[in-house]
Design an enzyme around this catalytic site. Structure first.
Site, PDB file in Angstrom:
ATOM      1  N   SER A  17       0.721  -1.127   0.003  1.00 22.99           N
ATOM      2  CA  SER A  17      -0.007   0.021  -0.084  1.00 22.99           C
ATOM      3  C   SER A  17       0.839   1.220   0.097  1.00 22.99           C
ATOM      4  O   SER A  17       0.526   2.201  -0.580  1.00 22.99           O
ATOM      5  CB  SER A  17      -0.792   0.140   1.038  1.00 22.99           C
ATOM      6  OG  SER A  17      -1.842  -1.047   0.960  1.00 22.99           O
ATOM      7  N   LYS A  69      -9.525  -6.716  10.305  1.00 20.27           N
ATOM      8  CA  LYS A  69     -10.664  -6.271   9.384  1.00 20.27           C
ATOM      9  C   LYS A  69     -12.017  -6.400  10.341  1.00 20.27           C
ATOM     10  O   LYS A  69     -13.012  -5.692  10.036  1.00 20.27           O
ATOM     11  CB  LYS A  69     -10.699  -7.094   8.117  1.00 20.27           C
ATOM     12  CG  LYS A  69      -9.486  -6.694   7.178  1.00 20.27           C
ATOM     13  CD  LYS A  69      -9.830  -6.895   5.739  1.00 20.27           C
ATOM     14  CE  LYS A  69      -8.715  -6.860   4.854  1.00 20.27           C
ATOM     15  NZ  LYS A  69      -8.915  -7.227   3.456  1.00 20.27           N
ATOM     16  N   ASP A 126     -12.534  -4.098  -0.484  1.00 21.08           N
ATOM     17  CA  ASP A 126     -12.227  -5.209  -1.482  1.00 21.08           C
ATOM     18  C   ASP A 126     -12.986  -5.666  -2.321  1.00 21.08           C
ATOM     19  O   ASP A 126     -12.873  -6.185  -3.324  1.00 21.08           O
ATOM     20  CB  ASP A 126     -12.141  -6.204  -0.200  1.00 21.08           C
ATOM     21  CG  ASP A 126     -10.779  -5.819   0.440  1.00 21.08           C
ATOM     22  OD1 ASP A 126      -9.823  -5.419  -0.192  1.00 21.08           O
ATOM     23  OD2 ASP A 126     -10.747  -6.506   1.770  1.00 21.08           O
ATOM     24  N   GLY A 149     -12.029 -21.272  -1.097  1.00 26.48           N
ATOM     25  CA  GLY A 149     -11.768 -20.560   0.017  1.00 26.48           C
ATOM     26  C   GLY A 149     -13.018 -19.835   0.569  1.00 26.48           C
ATOM     27  O   GLY A 149     -13.876 -19.649  -0.079  1.00 26.48           O
ATOM     28  N   GLY A 151     -12.490 -17.925   3.681  1.00 24.13           N
ATOM     29  CA  GLY A 151     -11.953 -16.740   4.606  1.00 24.13           C
ATOM     30  C   GLY A 151     -12.422 -15.339   4.284  1.00 24.13           C
ATOM     31  O   GLY A 151     -13.396 -15.163   3.546  1.00 24.13           O
ATOM     32  N   ARG A 173     -12.056 -26.369   1.981  1.00 24.51           N
ATOM     33  CA  ARG A 173     -11.490 -27.477   2.592  1.00 24.51           C
ATOM     34  C   ARG A 173     -12.518 -27.759   3.789  1.00 24.51           C
ATOM     35  O   ARG A 173     -12.961 -29.039   4.139  1.00 24.51           O
ATOM     36  CB  ARG A 173      -9.947 -27.297   3.031  1.00 24.51           C
ATOM     37  CG  ARG A 173      -9.489 -28.457   3.825  1.00 24.51           C
ATOM     38  CD  ARG A 173      -8.093 -28.103   4.306  1.00 24.51           C
ATOM     39  NE  ARG A 173      -8.023 -26.833   5.183  1.00 24.51           N
ATOM     40  CZ  ARG A 173      -6.824 -26.411   5.701  1.00 24.51           C
ATOM     41  NH1 ARG A 173      -5.896 -26.802   5.495  1.00 24.51           N
ATOM     42  NH2 ARG A 173      -6.836 -25.267   6.310  1.00 24.51           N
ATOM     43  N   ASP A 176     -18.280 -26.401   6.625  1.00 31.20           N
ATOM     44  CA  ASP A 176     -18.789 -25.523   7.560  1.00 31.20           C
ATOM     45  C   ASP A 176     -18.668 -24.042   7.094  1.00 31.20           C
ATOM     46  O   ASP A 176     -19.775 -23.221   7.427  1.00 31.20           O
ATOM     47  CB  ASP A 176     -18.429 -25.506   9.036  1.00 31.20           C
ATOM     48  CG  ASP A 176     -18.773 -26.913   9.657  1.00 31.20           C
ATOM     49  OD1 ASP A 176     -19.758 -27.772   8.833  1.00 31.20           O
ATOM     50  OD2 ASP A 176     -18.720 -27.162  10.797  1.00 31.20           O
TER      51      ASP A 176
END
Ligand code: ATR
Length: 306
Positions: A17, A69, A126, A149, A151, A173, A176
């Site tokens: 950044s 975040k 984002d 993914g 996350g 992976r 849940d």
């Protein structure tokens, strides 16, 4: 007093950044501005945040990165609607809340100014970065998007795709976590369609059962120095498929090289980083960011990394 901007996280030593913002400040002759790294460990975060609303604090805007975040989302005075839905804040904007005094005398105006309160507003840029990067290469509306993914990065990207009218499958992976993301977004009006499921979860190991028009990889697998790994079997790729790996170091991951070899169209991973910064610049300065200058600085830095 100098005005500071910067990135808050831990660790932030490798953040790119500063390179982008220093180039932007230079381009616009904003020589009184500084862009700093605020590498604050968990133990000191509370103190750091407590100081921010202080009138004397020179900090006017912050980018927020891993691992704060979500924490910062719960701290802000005002939360942008999209950041609330995504569940993460990556941009903080300082706003001075003025006490409004209609037909005020000079003295009243003065005291209203003195009483102006500092507030911090939280945004998420984002999702904008991902959407703009993708839309430079493809339309999203009606497309089958497979996102690998579940996350923090995935959450913003899922929102961007759903918002643009795509049909989204999240493969992870740990099933849940993918299901948790589906639950978070399934009540958005854009995610509802009587005829078909617009949002579903699955297991990463079953990827070959989920064909895609657009594949987006959001984990850190393949990032330097472990560059010889990819979560995607090469036989998954099809000619014409759009492939976006948000890993940008190296600029071409194993996943991207294999996708390219199969005739896929590539969305460069660094573009999400670039466009989320573009939006941050606009939120902080209320003017257009010099994107090309920021892009050149970012690419120069990325090519110099190794
Ligand atoms: P970020 O906020 O950067 O997205 P994160 O929240 O830690 O980072 O999420 C990391 C993602 O990478 C998760 O989806 C994680 O899968 P799990 O939910 O199963 O942990 C995924 N991930 C990390 N290492 C992985 C691996 N070796 N194989 C597959 N997925 C992996």
């Amino acid at each position: 007093m100098s005005t500071d901007f910067g990135v808050l996280g831990h660790p932030v030593g490798h953040s790119l950044s500063p390179v982008m913002f220093e180039a932007a400040f230079f381009e616009y002759g904003m020589h009184d501005l500084k862009y700093e790294l605020f590498d604050i460990d968990k133990e000191h975060l509370e103190n750091f945040l407590r100081e921010l609303p202080n009138m004397d604090s020179p900090i006017s805007g912050l980018a927020v990165t891993i691992p704060y975040k979500e924490t910062v989302k719960d701290w802000v005075d005002k939360l942008d609607e999209k950041a609330k839905i995504i569940g993460a804040v990556n941009t903080l904007v300082k706003v001075k809340e003025k006490t409004r005094v209609a037909r005020a005398t000079l003295n009243e105006k003065k005291s209203a100014r003195a009483n102006s309160k500092i507030q911090w507003k939280g945004f998420n840029t984002d999702w904008f970065g991902a959407k703009k990067a993708l839309e430079e290469v493809t339309r999203l509306n009606g497309k089958r998007v497979v996102i690998l993914g579940a996350g923090g990065a995935a959450a913003a990207i899922v929102y961007a795709c759903i918002d643009a009218g795509a049909r989204v499958t999240i493969l992870n992976r740990t099933l849940d976590k993918a299901e948790e993301l589906v639950t978070r977004f399934k009540n958005l009006p854009q995610a509802k369609d009587e005829k078909q499921a617009l949002l579903q979860a699955g297991k990463l190991e079953d990827i070959l059962h989920y064909p895609a028009d657009i594949l987006i990889h959001t984990t850190s697998i393949g990032m330097w120095p472990n560059v010889n790994v990819s979560l995607v079997p090469a036989e998954y790729f099809r000619r014409g498929m759009v492939v976006f790996d948000i890993v940008y170091n190296p600029l071409q991951t194993k996943l991207v090289k294999e996708a390219q070899a199969s005739g896929c169209k590539i969305v460069p991973g660094y573009k999400m980083l670039l466009y989320q910064a573009e939006k941050q610049f606009e939120l902080w300065f209320k003017k257009k960011a010099p994107v090309h200058v920021m892009e050149k600085a970012l690419l120069d830095a990325l090519r110099l990394v190794h």
